[in-house]
Design a protein around this motif. Structure first.
Motif, PDB file in Angstrom:
ATOM      1  N   TYR A  15      -2.982 -13.192  -6.791  1.00 20.68           N
ATOM      2  CA  TYR A  15      -2.896 -11.734  -6.428  1.00 20.68           C
ATOM      3  C   TYR A  15      -1.716 -11.094  -6.672  1.00 20.68           C
ATOM      4  O   TYR A  15      -0.715 -11.805  -6.509  1.00 20.68           O
ATOM      5  CB  TYR A  15      -3.358 -11.435  -5.130  1.00 20.68           C
ATOM      6  CG  TYR A  15      -4.618 -12.219  -4.635  1.00 20.68           C
ATOM      7  CD1 TYR A  15      -5.939 -11.855  -5.002  1.00 20.68           C
ATOM      8  CD2 TYR A  15      -4.806 -13.434  -3.948  1.00 20.68           C
ATOM      9  CE1 TYR A  15      -7.088 -12.355  -4.875  1.00 20.68           C
ATOM     10  CE2 TYR A  15      -5.884 -14.186  -3.612  1.00 20.68           C
ATOM     11  CZ  TYR A  15      -6.895 -13.449  -4.184  1.00 20.68           C
ATOM     12  OH  TYR A  15      -8.286 -14.172  -3.410  1.00 20.68           O
ATOM     13  N   ASN A  47      -3.218 -14.135   0.987  1.00 25.74           N
ATOM     14  CA  ASN A  47      -3.974 -13.044   0.029  1.00 25.74           C
ATOM     15  C   ASN A  47      -4.037 -11.996   1.158  1.00 25.74           C
ATOM     16  O   ASN A  47      -4.452 -12.120   2.254  1.00 25.74           O
ATOM     17  CB  ASN A  47      -5.438 -13.983  -0.023  1.00 25.74           C
ATOM     18  CG  ASN A  47      -6.504 -12.695  -0.562  1.00 25.74           C
ATOM     19  OD1 ASN A  47      -6.084 -11.695  -0.722  1.00 25.74           O
ATOM     20  ND2 ASN A  47      -7.756 -13.040  -0.454  1.00 25.74           N
ATOM     21  N   PRO A  48      -3.716 -10.909   0.832  1.00 25.81           N
ATOM     22  CA  PRO A  48      -3.674 -10.124  -0.472  1.00 25.81           C
ATOM     23  C   PRO A  48      -2.149 -10.014  -0.970  1.00 25.81           C
ATOM     24  O   PRO A  48      -2.147  -9.840  -2.297  1.00 25.81           O
ATOM     25  CB  PRO A  48      -4.095  -8.484   0.182  1.00 25.81           C
ATOM     26  CG  PRO A  48      -3.496  -8.397   1.206  1.00 25.81           C
ATOM     27  CD  PRO A  48      -3.352  -9.881   2.137  1.00 25.81           C
ATOM     28  N   THR A  49      -0.962 -10.404  -0.498  1.00 27.44           N
ATOM     29  CA  THR A  49       0.017 -10.091  -0.844  1.00 27.44           C
ATOM     30  C   THR A  49       0.555 -11.077  -2.046  1.00 27.44           C
ATOM     31  O   THR A  49       1.640 -10.783  -2.790  1.00 27.44           O
ATOM     32  CB  THR A  49       1.188 -10.100   0.072  1.00 27.44           C
ATOM     33  OG1 THR A  49       1.360 -11.480   0.667  1.00 27.44           O
ATOM     34  CG2 THR A  49       0.942  -9.025   1.166  1.00 27.44           C
ATOM     35  N   TRP A  99       0.372  -7.454  -5.431  1.00 26.14           N
ATOM     36  CA  TRP A  99       0.233  -6.569  -4.290  1.00 26.14           C
ATOM     37  C   TRP A  99       1.161  -5.211  -4.596  1.00 26.14           C
ATOM     38  O   TRP A  99       2.068  -5.084  -3.900  1.00 26.14           O
ATOM     39  CB  TRP A  99       0.525  -6.985  -2.977  1.00 26.14           C
ATOM     40  CG  TRP A  99       0.672  -6.362  -1.756  1.00 26.14           C
ATOM     41  CD1 TRP A  99       1.537  -6.154  -0.808  1.00 26.14           C
ATOM     42  CD2 TRP A  99      -0.682  -5.762  -0.980  1.00 26.14           C
ATOM     43  NE1 TRP A  99       1.351  -5.387   0.462  1.00 26.14           N
ATOM     44  CE2 TRP A  99      -0.162  -5.324   0.281  1.00 26.14           C
ATOM     45  CE3 TRP A  99      -2.011  -5.756  -1.378  1.00 26.14           C
ATOM     46  CZ2 TRP A  99      -0.879  -4.695   1.188  1.00 26.14           C
ATOM     47  CZ3 TRP A  99      -2.820  -5.199  -0.364  1.00 26.14           C
ATOM     48  CH2 TRP A  99      -2.163  -4.470   0.728  1.00 26.14           C
ATOM     49  N   ARG A 121      -4.759  -4.283  -3.985  1.00 27.93           N
ATOM     50  CA  ARG A 121      -4.631  -5.658  -4.270  1.00 27.93           C
ATOM     51  C   ARG A 121      -5.196  -5.818  -5.590  1.00 27.93           C
ATOM     52  O   ARG A 121      -6.581  -5.523  -5.953  1.00 27.93           O
ATOM     53  CB  ARG A 121      -5.372  -6.454  -3.182  1.00 27.93           C
ATOM     54  CG  ARG A 121      -5.313  -8.043  -3.542  1.00 27.93           C
ATOM     55  CD  ARG A 121      -6.102  -8.738  -2.683  1.00 27.93           C
ATOM     56  NE  ARG A 121      -7.577  -8.829  -3.434  1.00 27.93           N
ATOM     57  CZ  ARG A 121      -8.436  -9.535  -3.362  1.00 27.93           C
ATOM     58  NH1 ARG A 121      -8.399 -10.519  -2.333  1.00 27.93           N
ATOM     59  NH2 ARG A 121      -9.713  -9.451  -4.016  1.00 27.93           N
TER      60      ARG A 121
END
Ligand SMILES: Cc1ncc(COP(=O)(O)O)c(C=O)c1O
Length: 417
Positions: free
Chosen positions: A318, A165-167, A320, A370
């Protein structure tokens, strides 16, 4: 210290909704799935457990967490496990226990850097390898640690997130092994935040740092993401079977005793059940993984169609996207110069709530956002449950409508005059 970017965004969005505005809430990292009834029953059954309980957690819950890790290839004794009210306070207590400066990937989940700041230290940011997420690049790590030591700083711990998180990316085995070697060379503790571990979309070997650096890796998990129980607040940390591990565990236990005393007892009973991986709950995780994966890929496709650069999500929930290829149009039409400008335009002009990359440590000018996809799963538990059991969630009318709406808002955002 200000309120965490994710929690603040979710409160802003809730206030706008309460004021009657329609908002597509894609900012908050909540898994968006109703509680499994069997877990609800376990919790209710333990409601009379009103005592504080042991600081480290009750034996049955620690035993279950040890079994959880052992079944995933990390042999664990329950005495190496410590429970806490969520993995967030455990992470903070571990960073406190290591002492020294903290190395975090760029980008990384919002709270590592904030926790380092709370401990009076400036986080040292190291970029992730190209196209990956969650681990600092090993060469970058060595260079940054040597540079920091030359300046008289004292880096002692590096944090990584698998999957990230975030990618939404899962670091490669090669990058994790290189990180482990570098951490050993530099004598750093590794904190491996594996809270999204059970939500990797494709089957395959999982690159746990504790497999290659067992003597120095503290691994954390929780029920917040895989069972969508963030508000129940329970997490676990697995300490290394080494003198270092023993020292860290005892220091964290001391912090726990002075800060949260113990983990809520009813939660521990529910967690003892969940962490034993009962077959009747396995379907829930499989369904959650399918839902997150399908919707994340659907959202990534919509963003790519709008002209963003976006890597395929691999785990968690998520996406990105990088809006850099659209920078010219965004600046001309909306005066967007920073990720925060972009997030603000999306919220104010289009009713879409997301977080800018800068909340995760990237430069202000960076145009990554994100996007947390569970906001698309439905507006009631019955919609969310229907999405969960569907073999094709993208065809659920409310998800299809929300994706169509996102597509047209992005087209309007990126259209040149
Ligand atoms: C990477 C990561 N680690 C830890 C946490 C905190 O989880 P918990 O609910 O266990 O405190 C989150 C929640 O957003 C997260 O995304």
């Amino acid at each position: 210290m200000t309120v965490s970017a994710t929690l603040a965004a979710s409160e802003t969005i809730a206030a706008r909704r309460a004021a009657g505005e329609e908002v597509l809430a894609l900012a908050f990292g909540e898994a968006g799935i109703p509680v499994h009834p069997l877990l609800g029953q376990r919790l209710a059954r333990a409601a009379a457990e009103t005592s504080y309980g042991p600081v480290a957690g009750i034996g049955s819950a620690r035993e279950a967490a040890a079994g959880y890790w052992t079944r995933r290839g990390l042999t664990t004794d329950r005495d190496r496990v410590l429970l806490g009210p969520g993995s967030k306070p455990l992470l903070f207590a571990v960073l406190h226990a290591t002492g020294g400066d903290v190395v975090v990937p760029r980008p990384a989940w919002v709270s590592y850097a904030a926790q380092a700041t709370l401990l009076g230290r400036d986080p040292i940011r190291v970029p992730v390898p190209e196209g990956e997420g969650g681990v600092p690049d090993a060469d970058g790590l060595e260079a940054a640690v040597h540079a920091a030591r030359d300046e008289g700083r004292d880096p002692r711990v590096v944090v990584c997130t698998l999957p990230d998180n975030p990618t939404g990316r899962l670091a490669s085995e090669g990058s994790v092994k290189a990180l482990c070697e570098a951490a050993r060379e530099l004598d750093l503790v590794i904190v491996a935040d594996e809270i999204y571990r059970d939500l990797v979309f494709e089957d395959g070997p999982f690159p746990s740092p504790a497999a290659w650096a067992p003597e120095r890796t503290v691994t954390t998990t929780a029920l917040s993401k895989n069972y969508a129980l963030g508000g129940w607040r329970i997490g676990a940390a697995r300490f290394p079977d080494s003198d270092l591990g023993e020292r860290l565990r005892e220091t964290v236990r001391g912090t726990a005793s002075e800060v949260w005393s113990s983990t809520p007892m009813p939660m521990q009973h529910a967690a003892a059940y969940a962490w034993s991986d009962p077959p009747e709950l396995a379907d829930r995780i499989t369904a959650a993984r399918r839902l997150h994966g399908t919707v994340a890929h659907g959202v990534a496709a919509v963003l790519a169609e709008a002209g963003c650069a976006v890597e395929a999500p691999q785990g968690g929930f998520y996406v990105w996207p990088d809006f850099a290829p659209l920078r010219g149009a965004l600046e001309e039409r909306w005066s967007v110069r920073t990720g925060a400008d972009l997030a603000r335009v999306l919220l104010d002009e289009f009713g879409v709530g997301v977080l800018p990359g800068s909340a995760f440590g990237t430069d202000q000018a960076d145009l990554h956002l994100r996007v947390a996809v569970p906001g698309l799963y439905g507006s009631s538990d019955s919609e969310r449950l229907a999405a969960l059991v569907s073999t094709d969630p993208l065809q659920m009318p409310w998800i299809a409508d929300a994706l169509a709406s996102l597509r047209s808002k992005l087209a309007a955002l990126t259209a040149t005059r």
